[in-house]
Scaffold this active site. Structure first.
Site, PDB file in Angstrom:
ATOM      1  CD  GLU A  46      -2.986  -0.990   2.340  1.00 23.69           C
ATOM      2  OE1 GLU A  46      -2.771  -0.185   3.247  1.00 23.69           O
ATOM      3  OE2 GLU A  46      -4.016  -1.678   2.264  1.00 23.69           O
ATOM      4  CD  GLU A  81      -3.694  -5.882   4.284  1.00 21.20           C
ATOM      5  OE1 GLU A  81      -4.511  -5.055   4.733  1.00 21.20           O
ATOM      6  OE2 GLU A  81      -2.468  -5.696   4.271  1.00 21.20           O
TER       7      GLU A  81
HETATM    8  O1  LGS Z   1      -3.957  -3.388   9.533  1.00 28.68           O
HETATM    9  C1  LGS Z   1      -4.026  -2.789   8.292  1.00 28.68           C
HETATM   10  C2  LGS Z   1      -5.347  -3.029   7.626  1.00 28.68           C
HETATM   11  C3  LGS Z   1      -6.596  -2.708   8.377  1.00 28.68           C
HETATM   12  O2  LGS Z   1      -7.393  -1.940   7.454  1.00 28.68           O
HETATM   13  C4  LGS Z   1      -2.934  -3.276   7.346  1.00 28.68           C
HETATM   14  O3  LGS Z   1      -1.670  -3.239   7.938  1.00 28.68           O
HETATM   15  C5  LGS Z   1      -2.926  -2.402   6.121  1.00 28.68           C
HETATM   16  O4  LGS Z   1      -2.157  -3.033   5.109  1.00 28.68           O
HETATM   17  C6  LGS Z   1      -4.309  -2.007   5.579  1.00 28.68           C
HETATM   18  O5  LGS Z   1      -4.272  -0.651   5.256  1.00 28.68           O
HETATM   19  N1  LGS Z   1      -5.427  -2.167   6.470  1.00 28.68           N
HETATM   20  C7  LGS Z   1      -6.621  -1.568   6.408  1.00 28.68           C
HETATM   21  N2  LGS Z   1      -6.991  -0.750   5.495  1.00 28.68           N
HETATM   22  C8  LGS Z   1      -8.287  -0.225   5.302  1.00 28.68           C
HETATM   23  C9  LGS Z   1      -8.277   1.132   4.718  1.00 28.68           C
HETATM   24  C10 LGS Z   1      -9.684   1.618   4.514  1.00 28.68           C
HETATM   25  C11 LGS Z   1      -9.716   3.099   4.476  1.00 28.68           C
HETATM   26  C12 LGS Z   1     -11.094   3.585   4.423  1.00 28.68           C
HETATM   27  C13 LGS Z   1     -11.171   5.026   4.715  1.00 28.68           C
HETATM   28  C14 LGS Z   1     -12.572   5.472   4.593  1.00 28.68           C
HETATM   29  C15 LGS Z   1     -12.832   6.697   5.385  1.00 28.68           C
END
Ligand code: LGS
Length: 446
Positions: free
Chosen positions: A166, A351
């Site tokens: 990411e 993921e």
């Molecule tokens: O723990 C992280 C997970 C949890 O949710 C992991 O290390 C990452 O690689 C990853 O980014 N992860 C994650 N991402 C979700 C991002 C969603 C963003 C939504 C924002 C909306 C307001």
């Protein structure tokens, strides 16, 4: 229940990342990472949580692998702590740190579990950050040198490598909004960090062709972007949001250029780069990893930089504990979009998962039906993409264990296995039992 067919050999597994689960961040001669420094800076994480102990996986990895086997896992995506292997970020190799990943991989293989190795999941060695980190152009070589140490040690036993996890989150969180390490808030730095991440990716792929014999790719987070209304301002902001999050990294890798909207997004902070950089970035990769959690609904808002749009889930949307809208169909759409835009290469869902409020352990069970539903609907979405002809080769649930959710600390639990952080006791939740059935039936139970 409808029976869903997944291709033969579809790879079922789970994912974690080093700083989120390992603990013992300075053990056996490891160099500190930017997450060590950031999490120990007052006010940076919820409750001041750090990765000092986390899931104590550094010491309990053998038991954790045994648990994976009990659940029938076929694959495990983990990341390497760069500073464990190279305490100064480059130069001297710390054999003890390298030895940990060597033993982890052997243990996985002895248990019939395929390791997928991510080289960078956000824990940059502090020593390199002190030399400018992702802002220093030399980092492409530092990263390729580190990657080569890992290839020489593990390639063959590891057959699927990912360079970066990411890159968008690394720069948006680490250099623009400051919620993640190294905690900068600088519009001008952000595209520079992005570009050096891409150069580092390219340099590591190039090094792999010299040292490795298997497959290498990259893991990106993608959110389908939908306009909040048909107001032209919302539609224009949605295009910018899509370029910024979804195409900023993949367009240079596949097409050798940034999306046209990037100049609009960054204005005078958008730099020009020499042509040879794009040649380095555009190395052929063997697979692509998708981290999918939600969609984005964009409402034009000039104050919401850099894209001039903020995320506004529609009324009535169901949100997870982290406030992310449940939108499984976006997973199908994203997989189809990746194939259409970037070509027919093997895709992995690297993921997918959700933070949910779990009920307390009762009678040895955690009844997280909401997470079971999340997995069921998202697996069905993956299946729809496969039916539509997308070459999806595997699915890694985020996450095996409840763990340190970065600056949100231990307050948000994504695990299919509950971790009691006082006793380190692991308790598979109902979602783990469900997922074990899914694996045993190659998706049929989903
Ligand atoms: O723990 C992280 C997970 C949890 O949710 C992991 O290390 C990452 O690689 C990853 O980014 N992860 C994650 N991402 C979700 C991002 C969603 C963003 C939504 C924002 C909306 C307001």
């Amino acid at each position: 229940m409808t029976r869903r067919e997944f291709p033969k050999g579809f790879l079922w597994g789970s994912a974690t990342a080093a700083y989120q689960i390992e603990g013992s961040p300075l053990a056996d001669g490891a160099g500190a990472s930017i997450w060590q420094r950031f999490s120990h800076t007052p006010g940076k994480t919820v409750n001041g949580d750090t990765g000092d102990i986390a899931c104590d996986h550094y010491r309990r990895y053998a038991d954790d692998v045994k648990l994976m086997r009990e659940l029938g896992m076929q694959a495990y995506r983990f990341s390497v702590g760069w500073g464990r292997v190279l305490p100064d970020g480059n130069g001297r190799v710390n054999e003890k740190g390298l030895g940990f990943y060597d033993r982890l991989v052997d243990t996985l293989l002895e248990n019939g579990i395929e390791p997928l190795c991510t080289l960078y999941h956000w824990d940059l060695p502090e020593a390199l950050d002190n030399r400018g980190g992702w802002l220093n152009p030399d980092i492409a070589n530092w990263f390729a040198d580190y990657a080569s140490v890992m290839y020489r040690k593990l390639d063959g036993r590891v057959k699927k490598w990912a360079t970066l996890n990411e890159p968008w989150v690394v720069t948006d969180g680490g250099y623009l909004h400051g919620a993640l390490a190294p905690g900068h808030e600088n519009l001008f730095e952000t595209p520079i960090a992005s570009h050096h991440l891409l150069r580092a990716h390219g340099a590591a792929v190039k090094a792999y062709r010299a040292e490795g014999k298997n497959q290498i790719g990259i893991v990106v987070n993608i959110e389908p972007k939908h306009p909040a209304s048909d107001d032209p301002a919302d539609i224009a902001a949605t295009k910018r949001a899509d370029a910024y999050m979804n195409r900023q990294y993949l367009d240079p890798i596949f097409f050798g250029r940034y999306p046209g909207e990037m100049k609009e997004v960054f204005g005078e902070a958008w730099p020009e780069w020499p042509a040879e950089d794009y040649a380095l970035i555009q190395q052929k990769i063997d697979w692509l990893g998708l981290n999918y959690y939600t969609r984005g609904v964009t409402k034009a808002d000039p104050k919401a930089w850099p894209v001039g749009g903020r995320n506004e889930p529609p009324k009535g949307a169901v949100l997870t504990e982290t406030g992310w809208e449940l939108f499984p169909k976006g997973l199908t759409d994203t997989l189809v979009w990746m194939k259409e835009r970037y070509g027919d290469l093997p895709l992995y869902v690297t993921e997918n998962g959700a933070a949910m409020k779990d009920p307390p352990i009762a009678g040895g069970r955690v009844q997280d039906q909401h997470r079971v539903d999340y997995l069921r609907t998202h697996l069905s979405a993956v299946n729809d993409a496969i039916k539509a002809g997308v070459d999806v080769r595997g699915y890694m649930v985020w996450s095996l264990l409840d763990n340190l959710e970065w600056s949100l600390g231990y307050s948000k639990t994504f695990g299919i296995v509950h971790v009691d952080f006082k006793t380190q006791q692991r308790t598979p939740k109902d979602s783990a039992r469900f997922y074990a059935e899914v694996i045993a039936s190659n998706g049929g139970a989903a």
